[in-house]
Design a protein around this motif. Structure first.
Motif, short mmCIF file in Angstrom:
data_model
loop_
_atom_site.label_atom_id
_atom_site.label_comp_id
_atom_site.label_asym_id
_atom_site.label_seq_id
_atom_site.Cartn_x
_atom_site.Cartn_y
_atom_site.Cartn_z
N GLU A 104 0.93 -1.20 -0.37
CA GLU A 104 0.37 -0.01 0.21
C GLU A 104 1.05 1.03 0.21
O GLU A 104 2.21 1.30 0.84
CB GLU A 104 -0.60 -0.07 1.43
CG GLU A 104 -2.78 1.24 1.59
CD GLU A 104 -3.15 1.14 1.85
OE1 GLU A 104 -3.73 1.48 2.14
OE2 GLU A 104 -3.02 0.50 3.51
N GLU A 131 -0.03 4.40 1.16
CA GLU A 131 -0.71 5.91 1.91
C GLU A 131 -0.44 7.30 1.79
O GLU A 131 0.86 7.39 1.97
CB GLU A 131 -0.42 6.08 3.31
CG GLU A 131 -0.92 3.91 3.55
CD GLU A 131 -0.07 3.31 5.23
OE1 GLU A 131 -0.47 4.63 6.58
OE2 GLU A 131 -0.88 2.48 5.06
N LYS A 132 -1.39 8.85 1.77
CA LYS A 132 -0.54 9.83 1.19
C LYS A 132 -1.50 10.67 2.20
O LYS A 132 -2.77 10.05 2.54
CB LYS A 132 -1.28 9.65 -0.57
CG LYS A 132 -0.37 9.34 -1.01
CD LYS A 132 -1.01 9.52 -2.43
CE LYS A 132 -1.44 8.89 -3.89
NZ LYS A 132 -1.57 9.31 -5.19
N TYR A 133 -0.49 11.69 2.80
CA TYR A 133 -0.91 12.48 4.16
C TYR A 133 -0.65 13.46 3.63
O TYR A 133 0.45 14.40 2.90
CB TYR A 133 -0.29 12.65 5.49
CG TYR A 133 -0.83 10.81 5.89
CD1 TYR A 133 -1.23 10.70 6.63
CD2 TYR A 133 0.08 9.70 4.81
CE1 TYR A 133 -2.04 9.01 7.44
CE2 TYR A 133 -0.52 8.13 5.49
CZ TYR A 133 -1.27 7.76 6.83
OH TYR A 133 -2.17 6.81 7.01
N THR A 134 -1.60 14.79 3.52
CA THR A 134 -1.04 16.02 3.21
C THR A 134 -0.65 16.80 4.35
O THR A 134 -1.34 16.97 5.97
CB THR A 134 -2.58 16.65 2.71
OG1 THR A 134 -3.10 16.00 2.00
CG2 THR A 134 -2.75 18.23 2.33
N LYS A 147 -4.48 10.47 11.11
CA LYS A 147 -5.06 9.91 10.11
C LYS A 147 -6.20 10.69 9.52
O LYS A 147 -6.63 11.06 8.54
CB LYS A 147 -6.40 8.60 10.56
CG LYS A 147 -7.00 9.15 11.53
CD LYS A 147 -8.22 7.97 12.75
CE LYS A 147 -8.97 8.64 13.57
NZ LYS A 147 -9.49 7.59 14.13
N ARG A 181 -5.24 12.44 6.24
CA ARG A 181 -5.00 11.45 5.21
C ARG A 181 -5.89 11.01 3.95
O ARG A 181 -6.90 11.77 3.68
CB ARG A 181 -4.91 9.27 5.02
CG ARG A 181 -5.33 8.83 4.75
CD ARG A 181 -5.24 7.32 4.83
NE ARG A 181 -4.37 6.54 3.92
CZ ARG A 181 -5.06 5.14 3.92
NH1 ARG A 181 -4.80 4.28 4.76
NH2 ARG A 181 -4.49 4.27 3.52
N THR A 182 -4.98 11.33 2.79
CA THR A 182 -5.96 11.83 1.38
C THR A 182 -5.41 10.66 -0.40
O THR A 182 -4.91 9.46 0.21
CB THR A 182 -5.06 12.98 0.44
OG1 THR A 182 -6.15 13.54 -0.34
CG2 THR A 182 -3.66 12.95 0.59
N ASP A 183 -6.36 10.65 -0.84
CA ASP A 183 -6.60 10.11 -1.58
C ASP A 183 -5.73 9.81 -3.29
O ASP A 183 -5.25 9.51 -3.72
CB ASP A 183 -7.86 9.36 -2.39
CG ASP A 183 -9.08 8.45 -1.40
OD1 ASP A 183 -8.24 8.20 -0.66
OD2 ASP A 183 -10.01 9.36 -1.17
#
Length: 312
Positions: A272, A274-277, A307, A310-312
């Protein structure tokens, strides 16, 4: 110009005594680079400059000097003193020329060349016999996964490879036209990440923290890959651009990559991204908020605790 073509220029230069006349690398380049040999018959790259920058010191591997000429310009000379590093020196010379094509003026170009050389100098001085350890391999896999799956599809091969700045000792792994990415590679069960310096996330521009989760795998496992096969896949994607292939190769050299090392042949599986702004509200330490007596440091972030970013 390829590294092979650059290497061939030294073959056209007489390395013996007073007949050593340098060859200009590219007459169309805004700076005057020459290949030659020094008085000890060592391979040398020379930059003729009207400006004398602050020069780095010589090392065991590369002799550095700047001599004023009769025309009051300076001959900035970098000579290889350890011939076992010839291929790396050619890569260094290619990169110094390549990084300084698009410059507004000579002074900016010369400073850029010297700054890039300092990064290479660190690489030459590294202990190279031990290769990359498992953590370094996993970190590189994470960055290459982001390069392949996120950057190249969105920004194209050239901008993505040139924007991969982590190998050049940058604070963040990718700096692109409208965003920066910092990549952390962890196992599936890991619930914290380490921010290795205060500067890593201390930036006013918004960016993305990307967590790449990978695990060791068996060769027969579906989706398993090695560092070598991942690199080969990226090379196939960018194969039509010889210059970008060379830039990519040089970045891998900075990472300490060697395809023959056993760690480059070990199998992994990616699970995976995982993207975080990272914006003004994202939890992080900033130098401006710390006492002046604290000059550096690292800290850990709880992944579950971020969390909300978190972004798409």
């Amino acid at each position: 110009m390829t590294k092979t073509e650059l290497s061939s220029l030294w073959k056209s230069v007489n390395s013996h005594g007073h007949n050593n006349v340098g060859r200009r690398i590219d007459p169309a380049h805004p700076l005057s680079f020459f290949v030659s040999y020094d008085e000890d018959e060592n391979m040398q790259i020379m930059l003729i400059s009207p400006y004398l920058p602050q020069m780095p010191l010589s090392s065991k591997q590369i002799k550095v000097r700047a001599n004023e000429r009769a025309d009051h310009k300076y001959a900035i000379c970098l000579s290889l003193t350890d011939n076992s590093l010839k291929e790396m020196f050619i890569a260094l010379c290619w990169d110094l020329v390549d990084c300084s094509y698009n410059i507004p003026d000579d002074k900016t170009g010369v400073v850029r060349v010297i700054n890039r050389f300092k990064k290479w100098q660190k690489l030459f001085e590294k202990e190279r016999s031990n290769g990359m350890n498992a953590n370094q391999v996993k970190g590189l896999i994470g960055e290459l996964t982001v390069l392949k799956d996120i950057c190249i599809p969105k920004y194209g091969a050239a901008a993505s490879v040139e924007g991969w700045m982590g190998p050049l000792y940058s604070d963040r792994d990718f700096t692109l036209s409208d965003v920066w990415y910092e990549v952390k590679t962890v196992s599936l069960s890991k619930d914290t990440i380490t921010i290795s310096s205060l500067d890593q996330l201390d930036i006013s521009d918004d960016g993305l923290l990307i967590i790449c989760r990978i695990e060791r795998a068996s060769e027969s496992e579906n989706g398993a890959f090695t560092l070598n096969t991942l690199i080969e896949e990226i090379e196939r994607i960018i194969a039509t651009d010889q210059r970008i292939l060379t830039v990519f190769s040089n970045r891998l050299t900075f990472c300490g990559y060697n395809k023959d090392e056993e760690t480059s042949k070990e199998y992994y599986k990616s699970y995976e991204l995982e993207k975080y702004t990272v914006n003004t509200s994202f939890p992080r330490l900033r130098r401006s908020e710390l006492p002046n007596s604290i000059t550096n440091g690292s800290f850990e972030l709880s992944i579950p605790a971020i969390k909300n970013w978190r972004t798409d």
